[in-house]
Design an enzyme around this catalytic site. Structure first.
Site, PDB file in Angstrom:
ATOM      1  N   ASN A 106     -13.600  -4.247  -5.277  1.00  0.00           N
ATOM      2  CA  ASN A 106     -12.375  -4.813  -4.705  1.00  0.00           C
ATOM      3  C   ASN A 106     -11.300  -4.797  -5.793  1.00  0.00           C
ATOM      4  OD1 ASN A 106     -10.301  -6.390  -3.698  1.00  0.00           O
ATOM      5  ND2 ASN A 106     -11.675  -7.909  -2.764  1.00  0.00           N
ATOM      6  N   HIS A 110      -7.860  -2.913   3.737  1.00  0.00           N
ATOM      7  CA  HIS A 110      -8.014  -3.511   2.405  1.00  0.00           C
ATOM      8  C   HIS A 110      -9.458  -3.335   1.948  1.00  0.00           C
ATOM      9  CE1 HIS A 110      -8.294  -6.135  -0.913  1.00  0.00           C
ATOM     10  NE2 HIS A 110      -8.886  -7.127  -0.262  1.00  0.00           N
ATOM     11  N   CYS A 130      -4.318 -10.290  -1.805  1.00  0.00           N
ATOM     12  CA  CYS A 130      -4.706  -8.905  -1.484  1.00  0.00           C
ATOM     13  C   CYS A 130      -3.834  -8.261  -0.415  1.00  0.00           C
ATOM     14  CB  CYS A 130      -6.166  -8.847  -1.071  1.00  0.00           C
ATOM     15  SG  CYS A 130      -7.287  -9.155  -2.457  1.00  0.00           S
TER      16      CYS A 130
END
Lengths: 312, 312
Positions: free
Chosen positions: B271, B241, B108
């Site tokens: 996500n 994030h 990520c």
């Protein structure tokens, strides 16, 4: 930019051509004639690109100090884990905090792509001692039954310590390198593929891969020599991507170089993906003589290519 | 280094929390309380990280000229094809010959890792107009039945044109960026994993991911500001994030910044891996005012992190 040390790892299990004869009727002679491959290595259950990463890092630690590594770049197209990448695994093993880690996947050209990423970090002064890991576990994504490409693949890994400044007399100098994509060509995105959720490695247009590999590796080799003001007469060895011995010989023919100048390990290991050239460099490391020049050139599915001039 | 233009793509299928209630009994209230997620997008059959790459490149072409792109960097940990990578797919679509293409997979955090790779090519004068693509197809590697993390993931992609020199008044200036690995920590390599051949995404130690994300994103944000001689008082927005709204709020609390300064899209998309911040930047692009400063900060499994200061 210098290669200070290199290590490699190959799984112990040897798979000879007779395995494929039993499996799907391909004779050893046919495989050798078409590919040059006599045998390849297969990772054991429990082995994968991350365990082989630890193996090569450990072997590199036996050769040189890695405690001051300040960048890790991993490369694979056969990942065990795409989140816990090779670079993360290596950082975890070394226990070095807060250094940049990045893993790449640009198929069989990734060895030189990875070193170009390192070159960028060095230019930015964001790193000066980089650990590069190339690790492939082809057999886990390979369909052995596939008569077209099932017999081509092998497993293996290598690690290199690359430094911005020369560390010792024995360092190999990376004089220059280049990479490029050839995905603009018609069959680049369909010739060889590795879809983890759709059956792994397939090679519907192997001939197109062959033709482009035979064109791009000589072209890139000549380009890198030209940039350095050198010619083929100044080159002692060509180390091409270990995809197929016929491709390697074709590259030598195109460059009008004798086979003595070809470095090749595909006979013993098959196509070990982006690890192949680095494994060969590690195996031959002690045999090179001061002043010798090696052109490493790669071509991978997708397509992409690269060339790198190394001076011993 | 400047962001000249950005585009994004989200699959049309919306999956609400009630889907997981039916599947495994998790109530929508529980999911929202624990994660902030109300709904997420799911790629249709036939869609994948490579088709979404073409989608975002096409949308970016509608905004700006891509014919002179001289570098392509792709990023994903949910690859459709690890040989024909995002970067190859984009090059094929654009039809530009012989430029460097490389794809990365650093979980990520890859959005900022990818831009740091671009920064390196710019420093080397090997490129000056880079196409960066972030694309995630989490749902194909996700086990929806998994009560721990099955409801977290969504699909999406974004593309950016990043140039070495300013192209127009509207460009966003990338003032500075940093990345780092945190894989030296105890559970880094076992907390969240994505093993294509062993069941896809799993998150055995979500709490450890949570704790480290909450520590590293504020720390990296402060580091990048310090390098630029700025403080939190100079920052208009934090774009962390998009892993969990509770992590994002925790980051804001640690930095003593009000929630109005938080940019968040996890409520609507879940996500979306390394694509999340870039999608948010694309969605909000036209709403930013000249002179505003955005700190983008990322944390990913493995672990690795990064921070980037962007000035509108």
């Amino acid at each position: 930019m210098y290669i200070h040390a290199v290590s490699h790892y190959l799984p112990t299990e040897v798979v000879g051509n007779e395995y494929f004869t039993q499996l799907n009727g391909l004779s050893s002679e046919w495989i050798i004639e078409r590919t040059g491959i006599v045998e390849r290595r297969k990772a054991a259950p429990g082995e994968n690109t991350n365990t082989m990463t630890v193996d090569v890092v450990q072997r590199l630690m036996d050769k040189t100090d890695l405690t001051t590594v300040d960048l890790i770049v991993g490369a694979t197209y056969t990942p065990y884990d795409t989140i816990v990448s090779l670079a993360h695994e290596a950082q975890h093993h070394l226990g070095i905090a807060d250094i940049p880690v990045v893993s790449i996947s640009t198929a069989c050209s990734s060895f030189i792509n990875a070193i170009e990423v390192v070159e960028g970090y060095f230019a930015l002064n964001k790193a000066s001692r980089a650990l590069v890991i190339v690790s492939e576990h082809n057999t886990v994504y390979n369909n052995e039954q596939d008569k077209v490409s099932g017999h081509l693949w092998g497993d293996g890994a290598a690690a290199l310590l690359i430094t911005k400044e020369r560390q010792s007399e024995g360092d190999f100098n990376i004089v220059a390198l280049l990479t490029g994509g050839a995905a603009h060509t018609a069959k680049a995105t369909t010739a060889v593929m590795m879809k983890p959720m759709e059956g792994g490695v397939t090679m519907p247009f192997g001939r197109d891969v062959f033709i482009n590999a035979c064109q791009y590796m000589p072209k890139a080799s000549l380009q890198i020599l030209e940039r350095c003001g050198l010619t083929l007469a100044d080159v002692d060895y060509i180390l091409p991507h270990q995809a197929n011995l016929r491709i390697s010989r074709n590259v030598m023919n195109t460059l009008s170089l004798p086979e003595e100048k070809l470095i090749s390990n595909i006979q013993r290991y098959g196509n070990t993906g982006c690890a192949g050239c680095a494994i060969a460099l590690s195996e031959r490391w002690d045999t090179f003589k001061k002043g010798e020049r090696i052109v490493i050139t790669v071509f991978g599915g997708g397509y992409s290519y690269g060339a790198m001039l190394v001076e011993v």
